[in-house]
Design a protein around this motif. Structure first.
Motif, short mmCIF file in Angstrom:
data_model
loop_
_atom_site.label_atom_id
_atom_site.label_comp_id
_atom_site.label_asym_id
_atom_site.label_seq_id
_atom_site.Cartn_x
_atom_site.Cartn_y
_atom_site.Cartn_z
N GLU A 57 0.83 -1.20 0.00
CA GLU A 57 0.00 0.00 0.00
C GLU A 57 0.87 1.26 0.00
O GLU A 57 0.62 2.19 -0.77
CB GLU A 57 -0.92 -0.01 1.23
N GLY A 60 2.57 1.72 -3.42
CA GLY A 60 1.70 1.76 -4.59
C GLY A 60 1.71 0.49 -5.42
O GLY A 60 1.49 0.54 -6.63
N GLY A 62 -0.10 -2.61 -6.53
CA GLY A 62 -1.53 -2.93 -6.58
C GLY A 62 -1.90 -4.32 -6.12
O GLY A 62 -2.94 -4.52 -5.52
N ALA A 63 -1.05 -5.30 -6.39
CA ALA A 63 -1.41 -6.68 -6.07
C ALA A 63 -0.27 -7.37 -5.34
O ALA A 63 0.89 -7.19 -5.68
CB ALA A 63 -1.74 -7.43 -7.34
#
Length: 88
Positions: A57, A60, A62-63
């Motif tokens: 998080e 940045g 995403g997965a």
């Protein structure tokens, strides 16, 4: 009774984040992520899934591939078996 979370090595955390382990060390050194907890037996950095998710998080990402560790273990096991077969 609370469930104890599994600890992962820096290498395993890097696999889940799809980054090199040196990237995690750099982020930590520069204060871009919180310092990792340390294993009291060997002083290695350790992460649980919540730590990995927080890093993702903050950076940045995403997965997070939580299955990456299992995939890596399976891949190494297949490589060892293949090597044994070639040596036989």
């Amino acid at each position: 009774m609370s469930e104890q979370k599994k600890d992962y090595t820096m290498h395993q955390a890097a696999l889940m984040l799809d980054v090199h382990r040196d990237t995690i060390m750099y982020w930590e050194e520069k204060g871009l992520i919180p310092s990792a907890r340390r294993n009291p037996k060997n002083n290695y950095r350790v992460y649980n899934i919540d730590d990995v998710m927080k890093i993702a998080e903050m950076r940045g990402i995403g997965a997070v591939d939580e299955e990456a560790v299992g995939k890596q273990k399976y891949k190494k096991q297949r490589e060892r078996e293949r090597k044994r077969q070639l040596e036989a």
